[in-house]
Design an enzyme around this catalytic site. Sequence first.
Site, PDB file in Angstrom:
ATOM      1  N   ASN A 199    -100.537 -19.111  56.471  1.00  0.00           N
ATOM      2  CA  ASN A 199     -99.278 -19.859  56.651  1.00  0.00           C
ATOM      3  C   ASN A 199     -98.028 -18.964  56.615  1.00  0.00           C
ATOM      4  O   ASN A 199     -96.918 -19.455  56.756  1.00  0.00           O
ATOM      5  CB  ASN A 199     -99.158 -20.990  55.611  1.00  0.00           C
ATOM      6  CG  ASN A 199     -98.953 -20.483  54.194  1.00  0.00           C
ATOM      7  OD1 ASN A 199     -99.205 -19.326  53.895  1.00  0.00           O
ATOM      8  ND2 ASN A 199     -98.509 -21.359  53.313  1.00  0.00           N
ATOM      9  N   LYS A 200     -98.220 -17.656  56.442  1.00  0.00           N
ATOM     10  CA  LYS A 200     -97.047 -16.762  56.382  1.00  0.00           C
ATOM     11  C   LYS A 200     -96.588 -16.404  57.798  1.00  0.00           C
ATOM     12  O   LYS A 200     -97.275 -16.683  58.762  1.00  0.00           O
ATOM     13  CB  LYS A 200     -97.399 -15.489  55.624  1.00  0.00           C
ATOM     14  CG  LYS A 200     -98.148 -15.700  54.326  1.00  0.00           C
ATOM     15  CD  LYS A 200     -97.263 -16.037  53.156  1.00  0.00           C
ATOM     16  CE  LYS A 200     -98.132 -16.264  51.936  1.00  0.00           C
ATOM     17  NZ  LYS A 200     -97.438 -16.518  50.722  1.00  0.00           N
TER      18      LYS A 200
END
Length: 407
Positions: free
Chosen positions: A183-184
């Site tokens: 999710n980064k």
Amino acid sequence: MSTHEIPLSKPDITSLEIDLVTTALRSGRLSIGPMQEQFEMSLAARVKRDHGVACSSGTAGLHMALLALGIGPGDEVITTPFSFIASSNVILYVGAKPVFVDIDPMSLNMDPSKVEDAITPRTKAILAVETFGNPMHMDAYEQIAARHEIPMVEDCCEALGCSLKGRPAGSFGRVGVFGFYPNKQITTGEGGMVVTDDKRLADICRSLRSQGRPLPSSPVGTSSTSDAPAFGMGGPGVAGHSALGSWLTHERLGYNYRMSELQAALGVGQIRRLDQIVEARQRVAGLYTRQLMDAHELMLPTIDPQAVMSWFVFVLRLSTEYSREERDRVIAALRRHDIGAADYFPCIHLQPFYRERFGYRAGDFPIAESVSARTLAVPFFNTMTEQDVDFVCRTLKLMVDRENIQR
Ligand SMILES: *Cc1c(COP(=O)(O)O)cnc(C)c1O
């Protein structure tokens, strides 16, 4: 209503990354190889640091950074209660005590004046987090740390690609740590990287990530780096007797925190596309801002005019008349419409384990708690369309109004 699910986040992988991972797979070199080195060099250069040490996760990177700084039992480390739990857990891993300071309600990062007040003779570091990738106050913490002659560790796991006053996230303090969970801003599946200008710190981290093998400068270190491939293809002996001696010498208690060549290859592709990724995220943030600017029951993220954001997530806040229960109902309603939503972040000091161990109670960090009760992360990923954002915003406004009417 909705025709398709809109997830909270989604990685952005192109054929460039797939080709690079395939190249790594075909090379036969699956760990400790050229992809790792390339990934380290390109990311370190990108954030204007001399050294990058790739590792298995952001958490592992933070753990190594604290160990390399010599932080241990009896020491205090100042940090934020409003973050992902890893930034505080790593302080416990080394036996030190997290000392929380409350946040400023605009940036959602630690209030610099409270940081100064929390320093004691036991304080051995400031572990600053760019919460939601907002770099505000990083330079202020850096000055406080310098004044008190203690190191600052920058947890920039949420901030790759952002900058403050022209300085990139990862360039503040003695050492910075990135994370590459899916999710980064960029992902390696799982992974992290320590960045620093301090060669000694980088060398210690290289040793720590690979079972405490000798540093290149140490008398038993015969290879060019502490984890150089004495195991060429994964078997011992290929690099000769002396290298094998070093491979099996362990100078300190180390870990296996290495990153594989497959992960590093993915990272090489992602970092090459970072400008494009940041641009895509700024576009989506712009769409949300335009749609929600006038919704008086919602507060948008506050960004320092001297900051450039790369947008880890898009986190809104319901205005102060809304309760935690109402916020939770809005999140549940969004999810029922197949819209990803989350309550980023519950306060760390109120997590069951922290309450039990340290006796924290509600009211200890009132600003963090008040913010945390009303935050709401909405779907945010590079390929979101204007229609996706429209649908999320319309549904969100409807759900927020419904809570208001029912009150
Ligand atoms: C993602 C993240 C980390 C590291 O997470 P890993 O899953 O271990 O890579 C650390 N701190 C913060 C604030 C994060 O958001």
